[in-house]
Motif scaffolding. Structure first.
Motif, PDB file in Angstrom:
ATOM      1  N   ARG A 198      32.753  49.309  32.105  1.00 33.58           N
ATOM      2  CA  ARG A 198      33.695  50.243  32.703  1.00 33.58           C
ATOM      3  C   ARG A 198      33.442  51.645  32.149  1.00 33.58           C
ATOM      4  N   ALA A 220      32.988  43.554  44.226  1.00 31.69           N
ATOM      5  CA  ALA A 220      34.268  43.218  43.608  1.00 31.69           C
ATOM      6  C   ALA A 220      35.363  44.135  44.148  1.00 31.69           C
ATOM      7  N   LYS A 221      35.031  45.407  44.289  1.00 31.71           N
ATOM      8  CA  LYS A 221      36.021  46.348  44.800  1.00 31.71           C
ATOM      9  C   LYS A 221      36.395  46.009  46.233  1.00 31.71           C
ATOM     10  N   GLU A 260      39.717  42.375  39.031  1.00 35.25           N
ATOM     11  CA  GLU A 260      38.453  42.960  39.464  1.00 35.25           C
ATOM     12  C   GLU A 260      37.376  42.715  38.405  1.00 35.25           C
ATOM     13  N   ASP A 261      37.759  42.924  37.132  1.00 39.83           N
ATOM     14  CA  ASP A 261      36.795  42.709  36.051  1.00 39.83           C
ATOM     15  C   ASP A 261      36.337  41.255  36.018  1.00 39.83           C
ATOM     16  N   ALA A 281      36.048  39.262  38.490  1.00 36.98           N
ATOM     17  CA  ALA A 281      35.078  39.049  39.557  1.00 36.98           C
ATOM     18  C   ALA A 281      33.700  39.542  39.118  1.00 36.98           C
ATOM     19  N   ARG A 304      44.059  45.102  37.063  1.00 39.87           N
ATOM     20  CA  ARG A 304      42.657  45.478  37.032  1.00 39.87           C
ATOM     21  C   ARG A 304      41.759  44.345  36.542  1.00 39.87           C
ATOM     22  N   VAL A 349      37.879  42.115  46.281  1.00 42.12           N
ATOM     23  CA  VAL A 349      39.008  41.743  45.427  1.00 42.12           C
ATOM     24  C   VAL A 349      40.055  42.851  45.390  1.00 42.12           C
ATOM     25  N   THR A 350      39.601  44.055  45.057  1.00 44.26           N
ATOM     26  CA  THR A 350      40.578  45.129  44.869  1.00 44.26           C
ATOM     27  C   THR A 350      41.200  45.574  46.191  1.00 44.26           C
TER      28      THR A 350
END
Lengths: 337, 266, 292
Positions: free
Chosen positions: C15, B181-182, B168-169, B171, B165, B185-186
């Motif tokens: 988040r 990002a999702k 993603e963070d 990015a 994870r 990247v993800t």
């Protein structure tokens, strides 16, 4: 809230599947060589005359008819059913009344005409055997077919509860044809018990042909037309018409069928002298139109069930219509035992 | 030593011999259908008296076979798309969300997979008869989607679980929009999961018989329903021809899958 | 989706703020499941106590009739047989598959996948023809002089068992292979060093270590078998009907929704009970891994 969502989903569904204009209708029958013949003799001609495409579906399933009629979503227009079912379903309000202004019933054998149905074709349950597997001397009578010492091995019978097998069991047990009805079910099942482990059930005509041709079951009880078709493919089939049991299929229109008017026209063509003659020529079943005989090859005509010299037993459609459900219940319980 | 093939001694041969037999058991029916489809006996007498292409000609001459194959393909493709999208969203929620009852929901989503298909088929049949969805494309898609979704959720969920994870963070920290990002990247990071989800969803729908038997109408039949109906009436070798084509299709699909998997690894 | 819109520069904190619950992600799937899975099944089950008259008459009939009880018993018998055979046949193959050198392993693996992915009806059709009285298997056995009379292997218990074991084998081999692969070889080496024979190693170490995998695979095969429809319907006879076929017959041929719903409920309860056991023992993760 849930309800409104369902409505919305239903509306979406209707939009999704907007029904086409009535350029097609559905004919349902029992599949295999019989339905092929019906398609050629009736449906293809109908399409040529009217430009209406006739979709073939099957096999006939009475549960499906009931479910369709109950839900009001009926997508079979003309269905080929057994005669006793037609009488019963008509009485129960599951069928449309036939329009005899469109269908000419004056030339039809009156035995097979009711307000809700007309005959489709007329057949006999006869004894058949694979002569390559058992020799030329096969079973001749129902008693022979039930005799596992004289004729050891598997035999095949019609799987569903319908006129035929019970009559055959009683005849094999020595009941005379005039004493057949009312059916003595206890006696019939007792007789059937004696060969139960040697029975392979056929659930459709094509399966019966396959069983006989491969000698999976070298003898059995068959619709006569299926043996005719089998012989035509070169299989060495022997048959016996001794005490053949006759019954008729019927053409019906389920209640609220989508294309009711087309259905009437279709039935009119199917029961016309020519339609019946073509069907009989192709299948070896007998026509229900009294004028059809003249349109057929005389030699072939003589082989059909209604012209057979051998003794014949008529299955009693009215009796069956009345007792269909109770016989069915016992039949399936016995089979599952 | 039991886990080292070379040190098994005699057992090596017993185990290998047994496995070869099982492999034959698995393979013979498939090869047999292929042989049967070229046999000339209409009544399935084997070995056949001769060889023929007649059954393939009959198969191709009957437009209903092709039609039902196209129907199956259409339904399976729509199901695959919906299943991957819904499965992706649901997996995100299930692996990253923080709400009560997540495990229960996860179990609920997987229930259609273990539950007897016939129960679902009968229930949907009754329900669809009422709301008029029976025999429609939408009805088929919904029913198959219910069955395919669990496979999608498992495949994508597993991929998400093993996806780091923090990438993603990272990015996002570097200034990417979270959605970007999702997407950039993800999604690529879990592409093997998405791919597995798509394959399984497609196969579930493409091969599904039981629901389809109840759902089918004369105008809308999937390939398995066509085979089923033909099988019940008739054991004609045309079924063998259709089955052979399906086997070929499966082999092609397996090769494509293997090649793609190789592509992912490199 | 509104949950994805805000931006902040610090990710972990973001988040938490950005995703107060994450529930919105599962909403579409949940809606689908609720509307087209839970509602239809609940209403089917309701019909079992409402039709033809409110009450438990359908259940009384189901459990009061020897015919129906026999069908349930037969279903359990077939499922148990298939499970047992699948485990016995599947274990050695899974074992070999876990340790065999790559090249041969992948051939075996491909065969298993091919059989698993080939259309179910096509495979069942093959068995229908293969197992016939006049089929290839009987002819071969007769020609080899092993039997005089053809064996009856179709339209009976034998046919159903063979056909279903065939279908279930991959579902036990593949997960079991994974479990055996994960076993630390050192443990077995240690056992061997301590003087254990191969048989002792097998029964005392390898099988106990693989037991969770065997149990979970067996449970899955059993559950799948309980509700199986196609293969029993085509390969079984009238005397060994299984529950799934009975439900279909109630609904399709007899249009008796009450009885159909009642039989469905019984099947469902048994299945969910076994599912719950599986979850309890092995967790959600294990289920469905077979396909990977």
């Amino acid at each position: 809230m849930r309800k409104s969502f369902i409505m919305a989903a239903a509306a979406a569904a209707i939009a999704f599947t907007a029904p086409a204009f009535a350029t097609e209708m559905v004919f349902t029958s029992w599949g295999g060589t019989t339905q092929d013949a019906q398609k050629a003799a009736w449906a293809d001609k109908f399409t040529a005359e009217t430009k209406i495409n006739v979709l073939q579906d099957g096999p006939t399933d009475y549960g499906k008819i009931k479910a369709m009629v109950e839900s009001g979503n009926v997508n079979w227009d003309v269905v080929d059913v057994e005669g006793d079912y037609a009488v019963q379903a008509g009485n129960k309000g599951m069928l449309e009344k036939l329009d005899f202004k469109v269908i000419d019933k004056s030339k039809l054998d009156p035995r097979f005409v009711t307000d809700y149905s007309v005959g489709s074709f007329y057949y006999s349950f006869i004894i058949g055997f694979n002569a390559d597997a058992v020799g030329a001397e096969g079973p001749k009578t129902w008693a022979d077919l039930f005799d596992t010492t004289k004729f050891p091995g598997k035999r095949t019978f019609y799987k569903w509860s319908a006129p035929g097998v019970i009559e055959a069991a009683l005849l094999a047990d020595g009941v005379t044809p005039d004493k057949l009805y009312p059916l003595d079910l206890d006696r019939a099942f007792k007789k059937l018990d004696t060969i139960k482990k040697d029975i392979i059930w056929w659930s459709g005509g094509a399966q019966s042909q396959q069983l006989l041709a491969s000698a999976e079951a070298p003898y059995g009880m068959f619709w006569n037309g299926r043996l005719t078709a089998l012989k035509a493919t070169g299989v060495n089939v022997g048959e016996s018409w001794e005490q053949n049991i006759t019954a008729a299929d019927a053409l019906v229109v389920p209640k609220s069928a989508k294309n009711r008017d087309l259905a009437m026209k279709f039935i009119a063509l199917a029961t016309s002298a020519q339609g019946q003659a073509d069907m009989a020529t192709a299948t070896g079943y007998a026509p229900v139109n009294t004028q059809s005989g003249q349109l057929m090859d005389a030699a072939l005509r003589k082989t059909l069930p209604d012209q057979q010299g051998a003794s014949q037993v008529n299955a009693d459609m009215r009796y069956w219509a009345e007792h269909r459900d109770e016989i069915g219940e016992r039949w399936y319980a016995w089979q599952a035992k | 030593m039991l886990l080292n093939f070379d040190k098994l001694g005699m057992w090596k041969w017993v185990l290998t011999g047994f496995s070869v037999l099982v492999a034959l058991f698995l393979l013979v029916p498939i090869l047999f259908i292929v042989a049967l489809s070229f046999g000339s006996s209409q009544w399935l007498i084997f070995p056949p008296p001769g060889w023929t292409l007649r059954w393939y000609q009959e198969l191709l001459a009957d437009p209903r076979w092709l039609e039902s194959a196209l129907t199956s393909a259409k339904i399976a493709i729509i199901v695959t798309l919906c299943s991957v999208i819904l499965g992706l969203l649901a997996s995100f929620g299930l692996t990253r969300g923080r709400f009560a009852g997540r495990e229960t929901l996860r179990a609920l989503f997987l229930t259609p997979m273990i539950m007897p298909v016939v129960v679902l088929a009968v229930a949907l049949y009754a329900f669809f008869l009422k709301i008029g969805l029976n025999g429609t494309l939408l009805g088929f898609v919904i029913a198959h989607l219910i069955l395919a979704l669990p496979f999608s959720i498992i495949s994508i969920g597993n991929a998400l679980d093993s996806f780091d994870r923090s990438i993603e963070d990272a990015a996002i920290l570097c200034g990417a929009h979270p959605l970007e990002a999702k997407l950039r990247v993800t999604l690529p990071g879990i592409r093997h999961g998405l791919f597995a989800a798509a394959i399984f969803s497609f196969l579930v729908s493409w091969d599904e018989v039981v629901v389809a038997i109840f759902m089918a109408s004369p105008t809308l039949q999937t390939l398995p329903v066509k085979i089923w109906a033909t099988l019940r009436q008739d054991l004609t070798p045309v079924i063998a021809a259709a089955s052979t084509l399906l086997v070929v299709f499966t082999v092609v699909l397996m090769i494509v899958a293997a090649l793609l998997r190789k592509g992912f690894k490199s | 989706m509104s949950v994805m819109t805000s931006t902040t520069s610090f990710a972990p904190e973001l988040r938490q703020r950005r995703r107060p619950s994450g529930f919105a992600y599962i909403a579409p799937a949940l809606l689908l499941i609720a509307l087209f899975f839970i509602v239809p099944i609940a209403s089917l089950l309701l019909r079992s106590v409402l039709e033809p008259t409110p009450g438990l008459s359908n259940y009384a009939e189901l459990f009061g009739s020897w015919t129906y009880v026999r069908i349930f018993a037969n279903t359990f018998l077939v499922s148990a047989l298939v499970t047992l055979l699948s485990v016995i046949i599947g274990f050695p193959v899974a074992w070999l598959l876990a340790i065999i050198p790559n090249r041969w392993g992948s051939v075996l693996f491909a065969i298993i996948l091919l059989s698993m992915w080939t259309n179910l009806l096509a495979r069942t059709y093959a068995w229908m023809v293969l197992l016939q009285r006049t089929g290839v298997i009987n002819k071969t056995l007769i020609n080899l002089g092993l039997i005089d009379q053809p064996l009856v292997m179709v339209n009976n218990l034998t046919g159903v068992t063979i056909g279903m074991t065939y279908i279930m084998l991959p579902f036990i081999i593949l997960p079991l292979r994974g479990v055996i692969k994960d076993i630390e070889p050192g443990i077995l080496q240690a056992a061997a060093l301590c003087g254990a024979t191969k048989w002792q190693c097998l029964w005392g170490v390898l099988i106990p270590l693989a037991l969770p995998g065997i149990a979970s695979g067996a449970l899955m095969v059993f559950v799948m078998s309980l509700g199986y429809f196609v293969t029993p319907a085509l390969l079984g006879g009238t005397a060994n009907m299984m529950v799934a076929e009975m439900i279909a017959q109630f609904v399709q041929s007899l249009v008796n929704w009450g009885m159909g719903g009642a039989a469905a409920l019984v099947l469902l309860v048994v299945t969910l009970l076994l599912y719950a056991i599986q979850l309890r023992l092995f967790g959600v993760g294990r289920i469905g891994q077979e396909g990977q």
